[in-house]
Enzyme design. Structure first.
Site, PDB file in Angstrom:
ATOM      1  CG  PHE A 174      -0.004   0.231   2.429  1.00  0.00           C
ATOM      2  CD1 PHE A 174       0.182   1.318   2.945  1.00  0.00           C
ATOM      3  CD2 PHE A 174       0.504  -0.742   3.117  1.00  0.00           C
ATOM      4  CE1 PHE A 174       0.669   1.537   4.141  1.00  0.00           C
ATOM      5  CE2 PHE A 174       1.270  -0.844   4.413  1.00  0.00           C
ATOM      6  CZ  PHE A 174       1.385   0.366   4.601  1.00  0.00           C
ATOM      7  CG  ASP A 198      -5.645  -8.331   8.749  1.00  0.00           C
ATOM      8  OD1 ASP A 198      -4.932  -7.729   8.674  1.00  0.00           O
ATOM      9  OD2 ASP A 198      -5.632  -9.763   8.729  1.00  0.00           O
TER      10      ASP A 198
END
Length: 1649
Positions: free
Chosen positions: A601, A847
């Site tokens: 990212f 997550d």
């Protein structure tokens, strides 16, 4: 028996004969089988009259004998005459171990068998059946109760011994573990101090550079310094140093698997020098290099506790060693062993190499094992990563960083080449970069040689992967330069260079292209050497004149960022131009500190806000505004902005910025914008135009947030001083706007009307902004001076988040969280609180795993990394979001669901993992939490395979399967909660709120604030019961054996030397003699003092608590306890001395305070106005120095100052009187080098001192010199205010008196006034002084303070009682660092002889012991120190070794054989003498010997002192003016080479011998000092003449040939080779014009050239 069966078939004509024959044959067979167990019972078995057989067989269990036989029987068989046709009589006799029932049963079996066997011989069958029966019934007899009790007691005792042994072994393991842990803590502490010291040195050098070069055209200093940047530099530099540590070192190599278990810790020994050995603990494998065939291990050198690296080559034989080897194989093996020996010889020269840019080698060892040869090399431990790892993680290296790397690589390579060392395998893997950015070259020379040995066909080739590169291998020094060029080219391109011939990209800078061409050109002759390359324009670029004059504010930004953190570690540093930085909110408001993590990212960076000084984590994500991913990111950021909880990582702000960077040819980035073909040097833009969104290509980038980053957290806190940032565009108005707009700031963006798009513009506004931008770009491009460079536009989303300083939950689990149950449940409850809050807001984390749960500095949970978090919105049947829902949140319920399959496999719930179309709700986080709780409650799993197996067992669909070692009563609650959370049916799984309210969770712990309040009240009432209970509990704590052992392990190291203790005793006795000459008496004060914050305001004392809870402190020095003693006892006149321990606290817990031995000398007098006590105190230290030649050599100076003069200077410089104490502390830290000049300036800035005040202050405190020279400077202060003038006059008068008195006392040391001397000003008033010398340590000249002290009249009244009356005495004292004197005497070149006794009395036998005792008593009475040997049975060699070890010179041997005589042996100067002396004359004889010995030692000491004085004046300087040519003193270099190690005094004696012999010759030579060198050797005159035959002016080959010829004619070849090498080095390397070869053996010399 076969014959018997044959006889049975005969006819009836001869039946009698056939029966007897068959019977005889059977008896013969039985006798042969059973031997002595067979017995024929017939009275006349051999007679003529034949009787039927009657036998007896003793039978045992079949196949057993000895102790295993418990049963026995005798089988008696009596046969009739017609046997075997008639059954014989069978009887069992003398049975043992069988019951009557068993005997009867056996007999019945035998009778039945006999009937069946009738007609055949059967005795053997009967006997065999008996043996089988006995085997079945062979059981030991039952024991009695007493025997069973004894056996049980023996077993219990054995079990207790086993448990005790296991407990002892466990304690030993714990002790060893604790020792290792303490050593690591000590090493880390040393490392931290060393790194801090290195940081200060670097900053000092930067400061010097700033003063010399950082000036703008107007003559002003750099803006970064003007804006208070120096404190930030220091603080953040320290933070970098702390955060690097060993983790970077472990990332240097690929993880090694299968080489060694993590717990293995072998002990290796390395030979260093002739007799010394290094013991090294081999740690875990940290990497391997298949190219070189080596494995790398962490290791610990036990003597110093230093970390080292261990390089290991394991050469595995192809065939097992043994006699089956052929002669050819044996020759190859011998050849390999010789090659390894040759490598060891080469390594002995590599050990001597030392350079800042090469990794040092320490030791090498090779050993033969059963089927291999193992070669180990010890190397310097570097905390950093290799360039190969840097290349794989960070891509291309920015050019400015590459230039720095290149300069350091060339410096290291040039050093190797100058020492005739070729690297051979230079590559990115063999270059390390430490935490400070210093390049270190490793694997030079020896690694390639060992790798080549690995290629021999006698070794297995499985461990080495040889290079299959298409690049040619070039040898020699020019080959190293070739590989250097390839290395630099790879770093510039971000990938390894594999093509040949090498092509240099044309887009590189011109000077770098030319540099690479000089490195990788094909012709070796055209290739430059490292020395030439160091002068290349790429390394030393010409400064470019700026086109536009730059203001200090503009020039400071880039330097500021680069100073904080290396630019190669921050993605932004290479691409953002200075102009872009000026209009970037990110760079205006924040200062980059550290890269925390990188992923697909983008990056997470630790930053510091320039306004509030707080640290934040900023997530920077490259985005494509036209992609769908961008809309998803907007929604997630909007969701995260709603979260505000103490257990959730806070998201503060978010904004988008557009930047332009150079485009890589041929490879457009994912978010490449075709329209942005403008110059990178964009013109100035308004701050509101930072957000410019344009049309982009349709192809969207890869999913940005498909995986979460694993954060690397830091435990340090920046201690930098915080300053408001000036000269920036941010204003208080914008700050107010930020507060009004909430979490997401819009100060850089147009307003948005959309509720969902809080930050971002609509499409019309975007296109409008883009058009405006294009217009601006076209307008600016007309003014470009240089041709435009292709650029690409990049959009970044910046998210400002809370920074968690401590660690992650994963780190805490790995550190053994399962042991602390209370902390475990507290952290679990905080995770539940955070999850409940998230779920209440309608979100799912999705997550959740330990690396995404952070712990802040207060050890509180912060759930973070919501890269996969999503809004909990209702979806319709088609899977699309309901348009009516808008941005509203729907509360979660059991039927709520979301669609998707994401997460980490080990933690993800079954409903997410099972199918991509499966629906799930918030309970997926609870399943992940169940896995996390198990990991928190279970011991850390060592291997990844173990972790995967255990966690997969937990995920069993039927029910969780826990490990066997988890199935105990201690984990009952955890198992219940885990089983509930890991239910595969989401409906049966609890919600976070249900679990919080469940009784399965322990009650919440007391809030910390409540606990603090209770403790505060308890401590306030010292007479209360609660206080006594708390003290009782504190002192009832138990210390484990490991803590007990390691508490003082660094003090009790097990290396006690009697000689060291004797040296200490000798030094103390010598110093005490000096004190006693002045009339001083020994006086020791009480050990403990109540804690006193005022006295030790700046220094930290070692604090302890007594049983009542009172805080007491061990003495920090001996001055304060003595002042307290004088005040409480009303002492007015006293001279005292004291040698006692003082203490310093340890920063590490559970360690004994550091002990230092301090010597104090004080004079207390009622005379108030005399300077003589001060002068006498200083003179006393001068006398101490004169007692020790080792101190005389150090050339000590005496520095004086006056507290009133120092106060006058500070007041004159404008420092307010209320801040004087703080300034004293700063100056003291500066003098002791705890602070650099830049740090000092920063601390002064914190006190709001003006620059003028600082300039005036530096003008004074940097002054030092003779009082006569400084008097004008001091007198300039008299013209000031009356108060200042009086202080100056009084202090000047005191200084003049003391200096005059020192001259009268004959002090010959240099006496200087140091206006910057600050020594415990809070304790002293009047004159303060120091004895200081400068010594060289680690290539640095550092000050060494031997003694310090001063007058402390005002300290005594602070300890007087309230009703005390009478005068206050005057007191002067000095403290001596006696440990430094110990070290100086121990390290003297000529060892000092220290003996515990003058004579050793030894009895030759037990009978002579009484005579020896009487003789020893007489010696003691006569005042002779004598010792009697207790063990009279020792041999002559043992006795001599004892005397040598204890340095005993004389031995008296008492033996009955000698009658009334005694043998006196003396061991003097390596020779042994023996004399018979009458027992009555022994005392007189010994006293005479001792007087002679003392006289000789005194003469030798006087000669040594004279020699030392001559040496101090210079080896080749004299008063007569010799060696002076044209007014310049010729001081040639003298090198003494001896075949044996020489002491310092012996070496000096040889140097003076050379001086006397050659002074006339040297005076007549018209040469400079640097052109003359003298080599003094221990060779005869004839050998000196032989050296004239050497070829000095020929090439190296011819010289070596003549050397070989010389060595072949002379003995001592090793020593001669050493001399030849030194001569060649002087001739070729040093290029000396004149060389004298001098023999100090024969006092003869020759000039070689």
């Amino acid at each position: 028996m076969a014959g018997g069966r044959g006889a049975a078939g005969r006819g009836p004509a001869e039946p009698q004969e056939s029966y007897s024959q068959r019977q005889d044959h059977e008896l013969q067979a039985l006798e042969a089988i059973y031997g002595s167990d067979f017995q024929d019972l017939r009275p006349d078995a051999r007679g003529r009259v034949r009787e039927p057989p009657e036998i007896n067989l003793v039978l045992y269990p079949q196949g057993l004998a000895g102790e295993e036989v418990y049963v026995q029987v005798e089988l008696r068989v009596k046969c009739p005459p017609t046997y075997p046709d008639v059954v014989p009589e069978i009887e069992l006799k003398n049975t043992k171990g069988l019951s009557n029932e068993s005997v009867n049963l056996l007999k019945s079996h035998l009778e039945e068998l006999a009937k069946k066997q009738c007609g055949e011989v059967m005795i053997f069958e009967l006997a065999h059946h008996v043996q089988s029966f006995l085997s079945e019934h062979n059981k030991p007899p039952p024991k009695s109760f007493h025997e069973e009790m004894l056996e049980r007691q023996a077993q219990e005792k054995q079990q207790r011994l086993l448990e005790a042994r296991q407990k002892e072994e466990q304690e030993q393991r714990e002790i060893l573990h604790e020792i290792q842990k303490r050593k690591e803590e000590i090493k880390e502490e040393k490392k931290r101090k060393e790194m801090a010291k290195q940081e200060r040195l670097e900053i000092t050098s930067l400061t010097n550079q700033d003063h010399a070069s950082k000036r703008d055209p107007a003559g002003h200093r750099a803006a970064a310094f003007l804006h208070g940047g120096s404190p930030d530099f220091v603080g953040n530099g320290k933070a970098r140093a702390h955060s690097s540590g060993r983790s970077r070192r472990e990332r240097q190599y690929s993880v090694c698997s299968g080489e060694a278990s993590p717990g293995s810790c072998d002990i290796l020994y390395f030979c260093v020098g002739s007799a010394d050995q290094l013991m090294v603990h081999k740690g875990k494998c940290v990497g391997s290099d298949e190219q070189l065939g080596k494995v790398v291990y962490n290791a610990l050198e036990t003597a110093t506790g230093s970390f080292v690296l261990l390089y290991e080559w394991v050469l595995q034989w192809q065939k097992k060693m043994g006699p089956c080897l052929t002669s050819q194989e044996k020759e190859k093996i011998d050849k390999c062993k010789k090659q390894i020996q040759g490598a060891e010889t080469e390594f002995s020269s590599l050990v001597k190499l030392s350079h800042p840019n090469i990794v040092r080698y320490f030791a090498m060892n090779s050993r033969e094992e059963k089927d291999s040869i193992v070669v180990d090399i010890l190397a310097e431990h570097i905390s950093g990563i290799s360039l190969a790892a840097h290349l794989s993680h960070s891509g291309p290296v920015p050019m400015h960083q590459l230039r720095k790397y290149t300069a350091q690589l060339l410096a290291g390579l040039d050093y190797l080449h100058r020492n005739s060392v070729v690297h051979k395998v230079l590559s990115t893997a063999s270059v390390l970069v430490d935490a400070e950015g210093t390049v270190k070259i490793t694997d030079y020379s020896i690694s390639k040689r060992l790798a080549d040995i690995c290629k021999e066909d006698v070794f297995e080739q499985t461990r080495v992967r040889f290079s299959d590169s298409a690049l040619p291998y070039k040898t020699g020094k020019k080959g190293d330069v070739w590989r250097l060029g390839l290395l630099l080219l790879s770093l510039s391109q971000g990938q390894e260079c594999e093509e040949y011939p090498v092509t240099i990209p044309s887009d590189l800078p011109a000077d770098f292209q030319d540099f690479l061409k000089k490195c990788v050109c094909l012709d070796d002759k055209e290739r430059w050497s490292p020395q030439q390359l160091l002068k290349h324009s790429f390394i030393n670029p010409q400064p470019k004149m700026p086109l536009v004059e730059q203001s200090p504010e503009d020039s400071g930004g880039q330097d500021y960022i680069e100073t904080i953190i290396p630019s190669n570690q921050l993605p932004s540093a290479a691409f953002f131009t200075e102009t872009q930085r000026q209009f970037s909110r990110y760079f205006i408001e924040f200062e980059e500190l550290q890269l925390l993590g990188k992923g697909a990212f983008g990056a997470v960076i630790k930053v510091q806000n320039k306004l509030d000084g707080c640290c934040y984590a900023v997530k920077r994500i490259p985005i494509n505004p036209a992609s769908r991913q961008f809309r998803r990111i907007k929604g997630e950021v909007t969701l995260l902005s709603r979260l505000h909880h103490e257990n959730i990582v806070r998201y503060y702000n978010a904004w988008i910025e557009r930047h332009e960077r150079p485009a890589v040819p041929g490879t457009p980035p994912p978010d490449y914008i075709p329209q942005a073909q403008n110059s990178s040097a964009t013109g100035g833009k308004a701050s509101g135009d930072t957000e410019e969104l344009g049309s982009v290509e349709a192809a969207a980038p890869p999913p940005i947030l498909s995986s979460s980053v694993e954060w690397s957290t830091s435990a340090e806190r920046s201690n930098s001083a915080r300053f408001p940032v000036t000269g920036q565009d941010s204003s208080s108005d914008e700050e107010d706007e930020d507060e009004r707009d909430g979490v997401f700031s819009q100060s850089f963006l147009p307003a948005s009307d959309s509720d969902s798009d809080i930050i971002f513009d609509n499409e019309d506004e975007n296109s409008k902004s883009q058009n405006q931008d294009e217009d601006c770009n076209e307008k600016d491009s007309r003014h470009e001076i240089e041709p435009s460079v292709t650029t690409e536009a990049v959009h970044y989303l910046y998210i400002q988040m809370e920074y968690c300083e401590k660690s992650t939950l994963r780190d805490t689990i790995d550190q053994g969280l399962f042991r602390d149950t209370s902390r475990l449940w507290r952290l679990f409850r905080e995770i539940l609180d955070g999850l409940a809050y998230i779920h209440e807001k309608g979100m799912i984390h999705r997550d959740l795993k330990p690396v995404n749960i952070f712990l802040d500095s207060d050890d509180h949970v912060k759930i973070g990394d919501f890269g996969l978090a999503t809004d909990h919105l209702a979806f319709n049947a088609e899977g699309k979001q309901d348009d009516q829902a808008g941005d509203h949140v729907i509360k979660s319920d059991p039927s709520g669901h979301l669609t998707g399959m994401v997460g980490t496999a080990l933690y993800v719930s079954p409903e997410v993992q099972g199918s991509t179309k499966s629906a799930y709700n918030q309970k997926v986080d609870l399943f992940s939490l169940g896995i996390i709780l198990f990991e928190m409650s279970y011991h850390p799993m060592v291997t990844a395979s173990e972790r995967i197996f255990v966690l997969n067992q937990l995920r069993d669909p039927t029910s969780p399967k826990f490990p066997d070692d988890f199935e105990d009563g201690e984990h009952t609650k955890q198992k219940s909660v885990i089983s509930w959370l890991l239910n595969h049916d989401p409906a049966k799984r609890p919600t976070a709120m249900e679990l919080l309210k469940s009784e399965l969770l322990p009650p919440p712990q007391m809030e910390e604030s409540e606990l603090h309040e209770v403790l505060h009240h308890t401590l306030a009432n010292t007479d209360g019961k609660a206080y006594r209970t708390m003290m009782s509990q504190l002192f009832c704590q138990h210390s484990s054996p490991a803590i007990d052992y390691t508490y003082d392990s660094d003090i009790l190291k097990g290396n006690f030397l009697i000689r060291t203790a004797k040296i200490q005793q000798l030094v103390c006795e010598t110093i005490v003699r000096v004190f006693k000459r002045h009339g001083a008496v020994q006086l020791c004060t009480p050990l403990l003092l109540p804690r006193n914050r005022q006295i030790y305001e700046h220094n930290e004392a070692a604090l302890f608590m007594d049983h009542s809870g009172m805080l007491v402190m061990l003495p920090f020095d001996l001055r304060v306890p003595f002042a307290r003693y004088v005040a409480r006892n009303n002492i007015l006149n006293l001279k005292r001395y004291c040698i006692e321990r003082v203490f310093r606290p340890r920063k590490l817990d559970r360690f004994h305070p550091k002990e230092l031995l301090e010597c104090a000398f004080d004079i207390v007098t009622s005379t108030a106005n005399s300077s003589l006590p001060t002068a006498e105190t200083i003179y006393t230290i001068y006398e101490v120095i004169q007692e020790f030649p080792a101190l005389q050599e150090r050339n000590y100076s005496i520095y004086l100052n006056h507290t009133m003069l120092l106060k006058a200077i500070l007041l004159h410089c404008g420092i307010p009187e209320d801040k004087l104490s703080q300034v004293y502390v700063i100056l003291y830290d500066a003098v002791t080098e705890k602070l650099t000049r830049r740090e000092v300036e920063a601390k002064f800035c914190n006190l709001s001192l003006s620059s003028n005040s600082l300039c005036r202050l530096y003008k004074f405190i940097e002054q030092k010199g003779d009082l006569q020279d400084l008097t004008p400077t001091i007198n300039s202060l008299i013209k000031q205010k009356t108060g200042i003038a009086q202080l100056v006059k009084y202090s000047l008068k005191d200084l003049e008196e003391v200096v005059g008195l020192l001259k009268k006392l004959g002090v010959k040391l240099q006496v200087s006034i140091n206006l910057g001397l600050v020594y415990k000003v809070q304790q002293h008033n009047g004159i303060i002084f120091q004895f200081l010398a400068f010594s060289k340590r680690r290539q640095r000249v550092v000050p060494e303070i031997l003694a310090a002290g001063g007058r402390y009249d005002l300290l005594i009244p602070k300890f007087r009682g309230p009703q005390a009356l009478g005068p206050v005495p005057t007191a002067v004292g000095v403290s001596i660092a006696i440990d430094k004197i110990f070290a100086a005497v121990l390290n003297m070149g000529e060892p000092v002889t220290v003996s515990s006794c003058d004579l050793l009395v030894v009895s030759a036998g037990q009978m002579s012991m009484s005579r020896a005792i009487n003789l020893t008593q007489k010696l003691w009475t006569a005042g002779i120190t004598a010792e009697i040997m207790y063990d009279w049975s020792q041999s002559q060699e043992e006795l001599q070794e004892y005397c040598r070890h204890h340095e005993i010179t004389y031995v008296a041997l008492v033996s009955d054989k000698e009658g009334s005589h005694v043998k006196v042996k003396s061991f003097e100067k390596e020779r042994q003498t023996e004399k018979r002396v009458l027992e009555s004359d022994l005392v007189d004889h010994v006293m005479q010997k001792l007087r002679t010995k003392v006289g000789d030692e005194r003469n030798f000491r006087d000669a040594s002192d004279n020699l030392a004085v001559q040496t101090l004046k210079g080896s080749f300087s004299n008063a007569s003016g010799l060696f002076e040519i044209h007014g310049t003193t010729v001081v040639p270099t003298v090198s003494v080479i001896s075949p044996e190690k020489l002491s310092a005094s012996t070496r000096r004696r040889h140097e003076i011998q050379v001086q006397t012999r050659l002074q006339t010759t040297l005076a007549n030579l018209h040469q400079k000092s640097s052109e003359i060198e003298i080599l003094a050797v221990d060779l005869p005159k004839e050998t000196i003449l032989q050296f004239l035959s050497l070829e000095w002016d020929a090439d190296e080959q011819a010289f070596n040939t003549t050397v070989k010829q010389l060595l072949s004619r002379l003995p001592k070849q090793r020593y001669l080779k050493l001399v030849c090498d030194e001569i060649y080095n002087i001739k070729v390397e040093k290029k000396v014009s004149v060389l004298f070869l001098y023999s100090y053996r024969d006092d003869y010399y020759r000039i070689l050239f």
